[in-house]
Design a protein around this motif. Structure first.
Motif, PDB file in Angstrom:
ATOM      1  N   VAL A   1       0.780  -1.295  -0.020  1.00  0.00           N
ATOM      2  CA  VAL A   1      -0.035   0.104  -0.071  1.00  0.00           C
ATOM      3  C   VAL A   1       0.918   1.232  -0.083  1.00  0.00           C
ATOM      4  N   GLU A   2       1.850   1.249   0.636  1.00  0.00           N
ATOM      5  CA  GLU A   2       2.727   2.504   1.148  1.00  0.00           C
ATOM      6  C   GLU A   2       3.269   2.884  -0.349  1.00  0.00           C
ATOM      7  N   LYS A   3       3.871   1.731  -1.072  1.00  0.00           N
ATOM      8  CA  LYS A   3       4.656   2.134  -2.383  1.00  0.00           C
ATOM      9  C   LYS A   3       3.788   2.344  -3.245  1.00  0.00           C
ATOM     10  N   MET A   4       2.501   1.937  -3.270  1.00  0.00           N
ATOM     11  CA  MET A   4       1.378   2.295  -4.210  1.00  0.00           C
ATOM     12  C   MET A   4       1.159   3.650  -4.218  1.00  0.00           C
ATOM     13  N   ARG A   5       0.800   4.024  -2.940  1.00  0.00           N
ATOM     14  CA  ARG A   5       0.447   5.520  -2.676  1.00  0.00           C
ATOM     15  C   ARG A   5       1.721   6.677  -3.138  1.00  0.00           C
ATOM     16  N   ASN A   6       2.866   6.046  -2.724  1.00  0.00           N
ATOM     17  CA  ASN A   6       4.128   6.992  -3.191  1.00  0.00           C
ATOM     18  C   ASN A   6       4.531   6.906  -4.528  1.00  0.00           C
ATOM     19  N   THR A   7       4.421   5.868  -5.256  1.00  0.00           N
ATOM     20  CA  THR A   7       4.413   5.663  -6.593  1.00  0.00           C
ATOM     21  C   THR A   7       3.449   6.729  -7.473  1.00  0.00           C
ATOM     22  N   LEU A   8       1.982   6.573  -7.044  1.00  0.00           N
ATOM     23  CA  LEU A   8       1.272   7.579  -7.596  1.00  0.00           C
ATOM     24  C   LEU A   8       1.520   9.095  -7.260  1.00  0.00           C
TER      25      LEU A   8
ATOM     26  N   SER B   1      -6.632   7.300 -15.254  1.00  0.00           N
ATOM     27  CA  SER B   1      -7.129   6.189 -16.021  1.00  0.00           C
ATOM     28  C   SER B   1      -6.008   4.999 -16.112  1.00  0.00           C
ATOM     29  N   ALA B   2      -5.000   5.395 -16.263  1.00  0.00           N
ATOM     30  CA  ALA B   2      -3.916   4.135 -16.454  1.00  0.00           C
ATOM     31  C   ALA B   2      -3.610   3.388 -15.168  1.00  0.00           C
ATOM     32  N   GLY B   3      -3.650   4.633 -14.079  1.00  0.00           N
ATOM     33  CA  GLY B   3      -3.489   3.822 -12.730  1.00  0.00           C
ATOM     34  C   GLY B   3      -4.616   3.158 -12.140  1.00  0.00           C
ATOM     35  N   LEU B   4      -5.782   3.598 -12.355  1.00  0.00           N
ATOM     36  CA  LEU B   4      -6.996   2.947 -12.098  1.00  0.00           C
ATOM     37  C   LEU B   4      -7.084   1.559 -12.962  1.00  0.00           C
ATOM     38  N   ALA B   5      -6.561   1.379 -14.044  1.00  0.00           N
ATOM     39  CA  ALA B   5      -6.476   0.220 -14.912  1.00  0.00           C
ATOM     40  C   ALA B   5      -5.835  -0.796 -14.303  1.00  0.00           C
TER      41      ALA B   5
ATOM     42  N   TRP C   1      -7.856   8.089  -6.010  1.00  0.00           N
ATOM     43  CA  TRP C   1      -7.151   8.409  -4.737  1.00  0.00           C
ATOM     44  C   TRP C   1      -7.964   7.802  -3.622  1.00  0.00           C
ATOM     45  N   ARG C   2      -9.419   7.485  -4.039  1.00  0.00           N
ATOM     46  CA  ARG C   2     -10.302   6.971  -2.991  1.00  0.00           C
ATOM     47  C   ARG C   2     -10.295   5.383  -3.066  1.00  0.00           C
ATOM     48  N   LYS C   3      -9.649   4.875  -4.257  1.00  0.00           N
ATOM     49  CA  LYS C   3      -9.563   3.320  -4.472  1.00  0.00           C
ATOM     50  C   LYS C   3      -8.400   2.809  -4.028  1.00  0.00           C
ATOM     51  N   ILE C   4      -7.240   3.606  -3.970  1.00  0.00           N
ATOM     52  CA  ILE C   4      -6.058   3.140  -3.309  1.00  0.00           C
ATOM     53  C   ILE C   4      -6.176   2.971  -1.873  1.00  0.00           C
ATOM     54  N   PRO C   5      -5.813   1.818  -1.046  1.00  0.00           N
ATOM     55  CA  PRO C   5      -6.167   1.775   0.215  1.00  0.00           C
ATOM     56  C   PRO C   5      -5.561   2.810   1.293  1.00  0.00           C
ATOM     57  N   ALA C   6      -6.204   3.257   2.231  1.00  0.00           N
ATOM     58  CA  ALA C   6      -5.787   4.417   3.183  1.00  0.00           C
ATOM     59  C   ALA C   6      -4.472   3.848   3.919  1.00  0.00           C
ATOM     60  N   SER C   7      -3.805   4.983   4.288  1.00  0.00           N
ATOM     61  CA  SER C   7      -2.642   4.661   5.350  1.00  0.00           C
ATOM     62  C   SER C   7      -2.408   5.779   6.513  1.00  0.00           C
ATOM     63  N   THR C   8      -1.756   5.621   7.364  1.00  0.00           N
ATOM     64  CA  THR C   8      -1.620   6.339   8.259  1.00  0.00           C
ATOM     65  C   THR C   8      -0.692   7.552   7.900  1.00  0.00           C
ATOM     66  N   HIS C   9       0.286   7.340   6.992  1.00  0.00           N
ATOM     67  CA  HIS C   9       1.454   8.321   6.604  1.00  0.00           C
ATOM     68  C   HIS C   9       0.687   8.855   5.000  1.00  0.00           C
ATOM     69  N   ARG C  10       0.984  10.289   4.911  1.00  0.00           N
ATOM     70  CA  ARG C  10       0.878  10.812   3.534  1.00  0.00           C
ATOM     71  C   ARG C  10       1.736  10.353   2.598  1.00  0.00           C
ATOM     72  N   PRO C  11       1.047  10.256   1.070  1.00  0.00           N
ATOM     73  CA  PRO C  11       2.122   9.818   0.307  1.00  0.00           C
ATOM     74  C   PRO C  11       3.043  10.965  -0.004  1.00  0.00           C
ATOM     75  N   VAL C  12       4.241  10.645  -0.662  1.00  0.00           N
ATOM     76  CA  VAL C  12       5.435  11.343  -0.794  1.00  0.00           C
ATOM     77  C   VAL C  12       6.049  11.205  -1.880  1.00  0.00           C
ATOM     78  N   PHE C  13       6.609  12.189  -2.505  1.00  0.00           N
ATOM     79  CA  PHE C  13       7.437  11.904  -3.745  1.00  0.00           C
ATOM     80  C   PHE C  13       8.747  11.473  -3.313  1.00  0.00           C
ATOM     81  N   GLN C  14       9.175  10.533  -4.306  1.00  0.00           N
ATOM     82  CA  GLN C  14      10.323   9.742  -3.862  1.00  0.00           C
ATOM     83  C   GLN C  14      11.288   9.568  -5.218  1.00  0.00           C
ATOM     84  N   LYS C  15      12.438   9.990  -5.020  1.00  0.00           N
ATOM     85  CA  LYS C  15      13.415   9.702  -6.083  1.00  0.00           C
ATOM     86  C   LYS C  15      13.702   8.350  -6.503  1.00  0.00           C
ATOM     87  N   ASP C  16      13.834   7.474  -5.650  1.00  0.00           N
ATOM     88  CA  ASP C  16      14.214   6.196  -5.601  1.00  0.00           C
ATOM     89  C   ASP C  16      13.342   5.519  -6.532  1.00  0.00           C
TER      90      ASP C  16
END
Length: 494
Positions: free
Chosen positions: A73-80, A141-145, A202-217
């Motif tokens: 979930v965390e990687k999913m949110r940060n990737t988006l 739309s690509a993300g939802l697909a 953003w509603r379909k991605i499971p919720a998390s206690t952490h806010r999604p962040v930008f990651q260079k990695d």
């Protein structure tokens, strides 16, 4: 799940295609052929500039599909969020570049006879914003697909297509039929479409206690794949739009308008049929590849190719063989029929081969091995430009359309052979002789027979021919498939 997604994608794409095509006669009647040519230019630019996606959308699709397998979930949110930040920067650059170039295009590139330069320039500026909104909408739309929420995506797309193409017609009757008003409406609906899709993902991605962040990695991990897809997309889209890029400068806006009619029909049929299969199969093929389930991947691949052939081949051949009758029934305008029929035949055949490449390309993306598509596009682009110039000089717009047909036939037959040789060894014969060949032969026979036997065919006659082209492959394929394969193998020593 895959079948449901294919059905949902197909119905959504079919509805959007219907909305895009059904009201073209009304647009031409209300706006005139020159103003309608701006719509043709808008579609060409929107498709061409989708290359500025830089492979981010298919990469997002692949990464979210992979994350969903592991429930990361965390990687999913940060990737988006990471791709989202990059994409917004791209969109701002797109708008700035297109708006800045609008005056030059209006004054120096387009051969305009009736519309004022100011009207054309304003239309181009509005196009810039609308195209940017389309790019962002396609990204989400690509993300939802990738997350397998394709039913929701297609439901929203169908509603927005109705508002975009159908609702504008009564407004053009009562408010204004100018191209500027048309693109203002497209901007408003595009903004509504974007906000709706953004909210859903953003509603379909499971919720998390952490806010999604930008990651260079995340960018470092996928940039090679994304860059490869980007290069392929840019060259592929240039090839797809090359005819309209050149002809928008070579032809008058009126003549280009007739070419646009044929092009919009061809591009609204085959790609819209193939795209739902690509959207449904790509994330599933990715998951199978990640899980090492090769047998399931091969079975899904061939079933998808065969199902696509049952729809794509009959309809594309029907349009190609009966282009003149279809244009007359659709527009009731002799001038449009005379100027667009032969072009539509060539473009429809080219789009048939183009559509056949969608699932093999999805297979390449799922395996993250895209060199074959890259080399094919490089070769095709090197051939396309000189061939297009030569054939246009001798045969005009039809020569350009013939170039599109030849390039797609070459890319499909050679490209699919190479894809199977590297990714699915021993499966090319099955793709050619089981998935596509029998459908092509059985669908072609009644169409050619009716074309040769009857000079004047009514609407009912056309519908009967189309039904036969769809019905016969489905009915005969189970009994004739093996026999046809043996005939082919004996004749060609395969």
């Amino acid at each position: 799940m895959v079948k449901k997604n294919i059905i949902a994608n197909f119905l959504g794409s079919a509805w959007m295609g219907l909305m895009a095509l059904a009201f073209i006669p009304s647009y031409i009647s209300l706006m005139g052929s020159e103003a309608f040519a701006l719509i043709g230019l808008f579609i060409a630019l929107a498709n061409l500039l989708s290359a500025l996606d830089f492979g981010i959308s298919p990469t997002l699709n692949r990464e979210l599909a992979a994350c969903s397998v592991n429930h990361a979930v965390e990687k999913m949110r940060n990737t988006l969020r990471t791709f989202e930040v990059v994409y917004f920067i791209i969109i701002l650059l797109v708008i700035a570049g297109l708006v800045g170039a609008s005056s030059y295009v209006a004054e120096s590139w387009l051969q305009n006879n009736q519309l004022s330069t100011k009207t054309v320039a304003q239309s181009l500026q509005l196009m810039a914003v609308v195209i940017a909104l389309h790019l962002l909408t396609n990204f989400y739309s690509a993300g939802l697909a990738g997350l397998q929420y394709q039913i929701q995506v297609n439901t929203v797309n169908a509603v927005m297509a109705t508002l975009r193409y159908a609702a504008i017609v009564p407004l053009m009757h009562t408010v204004s039929a100018s191209p500027v008003f048309f693109f203002i409406w497209q901007l408003l609906i595009g903004l509504l479409h974007l906000l709706t899709i953004m909210l859903i993902i953003w509603r379909k991605i499971p919720a998390s206690t952490h806010r999604p962040v930008f990651q260079k990695d995340i960018i470092h991990a996928v940039w090679k794949f994304s860059a490869g897809v980007s290069i392929i997309s840019i060259m592929g889209l240039v090839l797809v739009q090359l005819d309209r890029i050149f002809l928008s400068h070579w032809l008058s806006l009126e003549t280009f308008g007739y070419y646009s009619v044929a092009s919009i029909i061809a591009m609204s049929i085959a790609p819209r049929i193939a795209s739902p299969f690509f959207a449904a199969l790509y994330p599933r093929l990715t998951q199978y590849f990640k899980q090492g389930e090769e047998d399931k991947s091969i079975a899904l691949y061939h079933n998808g190719c065969f199902m696509l052939a049952l729809i794509l081949i009959p309809l594309s051949l029907f349009i190609a063989l009966y282009a003149q009758e279809l244009l007359w029934l659709w527009t009731s305008d002799h001038k449009t029929v005379n100027n667009a029929a032969s072009t539509l035949t060539l473009l429809a055949l080219g789009c048939l081969f183009h559509g056949m490449m969608y699932i093999p390309y999805a297979l390449q993306l799922a395996h993250a091995r895209i060199k074959i598509a890259l080399y094919l596009n490089i070769i095709s682009l090197c051939i396309a430009v000189p061939l297009m110039l030569i054939l246009y000089t001798n045969h005009g717009a039809n020569g350009v359309a013939f170039t599109w047909f030849i390039l797609n036939a070459f890319s499909t037959l050679i490209g699919v052979f190479m894809i199977h040789r590297h990714l699915l060894k021993g499966e090319y014969k099955k793709w050619l002789l089981y998935d596509n060949g029998p459908v092509f032969i059985i669908a072609l026979l009644p169409a050619v027979a009716a074309r040769l036997l009857f000079y004047d065919i009514s609407l009912i006659g056309l519908l009967l021919i189309l039904c036969m082209m769809f019905f016969l492959p489905v009915v005969l394929i189970s009994t004739s498939r093996s026999r046809l394969v043996k005939i082919f193998q004996g004749h060609f020593s395969l």
